[in-house]
Design an enzyme around this catalytic site. Sequence first.
Site, PDB file in Angstrom:
ATOM      1  N   ASP A 221       0.856  -1.190   0.000  1.00  0.00           N
ATOM      2  CA  ASP A 221       0.000   0.000   0.000  1.00  0.00           C
ATOM      3  C   ASP A 221       0.894   1.244   0.000  1.00  0.00           C
ATOM      4  O   ASP A 221       1.990   1.199  -0.538  1.00  0.00           O
ATOM      5  CB  ASP A 221      -0.975  -0.054   1.190  1.00  0.00           C
ATOM      6  N   HIS A 244       2.100   1.898  -3.308  1.00  0.00           N
ATOM      7  CA  HIS A 244       1.240   2.922  -3.908  1.00  0.00           C
ATOM      8  C   HIS A 244       1.849   4.315  -3.880  1.00  0.00           C
ATOM      9  O   HIS A 244       1.179   5.284  -4.190  1.00  0.00           O
ATOM     10  CB  HIS A 244      -0.131   2.914  -3.220  1.00  0.00           C
TER      11      HIS A 244
END
Length: 396
Positions: A221, A244
């Site tokens: 993430d 991310h």
Amino acid sequence: MVKLSSLLGTLFFVLVYITCPSYSIKVYNVISFGAKPNCRVDSTPALFNAWAAACASIDSATINVPKGRYLLGSSLAFKGGCKSSDITFQIDGTLVAPADYRVLGKGNNWVSFEGVSGVSIIGGSLDARGQALWSCKLAAAGTNCPTGATTLSFTNSNNIRIHGLLSLNSQMFHIVFNGCQNVHVEKLKIIAAGDSPNTDGIHVQLSRNIVIKKSNIQTGDDCISVGPGTNNLWIERVTCGPGHGISIGSLAKDPEELGVQNVTVKKAVFIGTQNGLRIKSWARPSTGFVQRVRFLGAVMKNVQNPLVIDQKYCPHNINCPTQVSGVRISDVIYRGIRGTSATPIAIKFDCSSKNPCTGIRLENVNLTCLNQEAQSFCTNAVGKTLGLVQPNMSCL
Ligand SMILES: *[C@@H]1O[C@H](CO)[C@@H](O)[C@H](O)[C@H]1NC(C)=O
Ligand SMILES: *[C@@H]1O[C@H](CO)[C@@H](O)[C@H](O)[C@H]1NC(C)=O
Ligand SMILES: *[C@@H]1O[C@H](CO)[C@@H](O)[C@H](O)[C@H]1NC(C)=O
């Protein structure tokens, strides 16, 4: 000469020691509190008792965790209110979570600090063994899985230093600073699989004067996520990927939120990440804002969305009644950003129709998309460019 200088050094040390007799560092070795470096016996009580002793000391205190693997079989909360204002964890070993993810998975945190001041963590590894929980979540019937615990969290704490720590395979977020001031993080390594759910590297919120430097973060993430109420955050020489990317947001999750002010991200490197430098808010009413952001000298290597402002975040279009974001974004500078985009749109500024982004500035930005020209896309964004900026920003 060598002998003489070392003799003088010793003399000097002895003199200092004699003239400052009240200065000392108490050392607490967790082994003498019953910790076992065999990864079998639960060392949680030993670490807790070593902390209690260090915390009660009127001097500087060092808690030593020697080499070896120590099972931390339950969540461990270190509370403040200490006499000592200088407690260092010197960790040469690895703290290991229980194999069964359900033991920690229902709690919020694995190792947490609350209301502490003057705590340092030097070296060491935290192995949360999150893989089995990720598999549970990724499986089709993953709805019965617990949320998972943050590996290391600091709440309402000041003067925190973390240097040279390795955090492995967290169940959820790896490291969280919530309500903290004066934090210095350096030479961290954070590792989780690229497809592991919600394993953010470092999350910061309601905190000020935070420095994160020279770290390598590989997660499923966000590399670093920046929540509401963050002030004076300095990020330098951080490498991200997989994951991310670095994200301010998601903001506007709640209607009443504090703003994010004065964030600098300098010399970040993104390798194969979903995003590079992102600002993200829900398409909902909000009191929040983002002001004075500096993205300087970043390198993008095959990043899907290198530069993004996304104010239309609303997964499944649920709970976004007006579909516009109340978050006001202003004074954002992108300077000296180069590299490659994995998709044709290298720059996307998708701002709120109610609150257009203002004071956006791009200076010497060169993003390319393999063998084709990269493009930019903007809505409701106001700003200017300086020097060479590629793709062209005719949409600003
Ligand atoms: C912004 O934050 C940096 C530290 O990250 C600090 O040195 C600087 O003074 C702050 N600037 C403003 C205008 O608050
Ligand atoms: C922009 O980047 C491309 C590819 O990295 C490079 O070939 C080109 O020379 C750069 N342009 C400038 C003006 O630096
Ligand atoms: C700027 O880029 C767009 C694509 O993003 C392109 O359609 C347009 O022709 C370009 N404008 C100039 C002046 O180069």
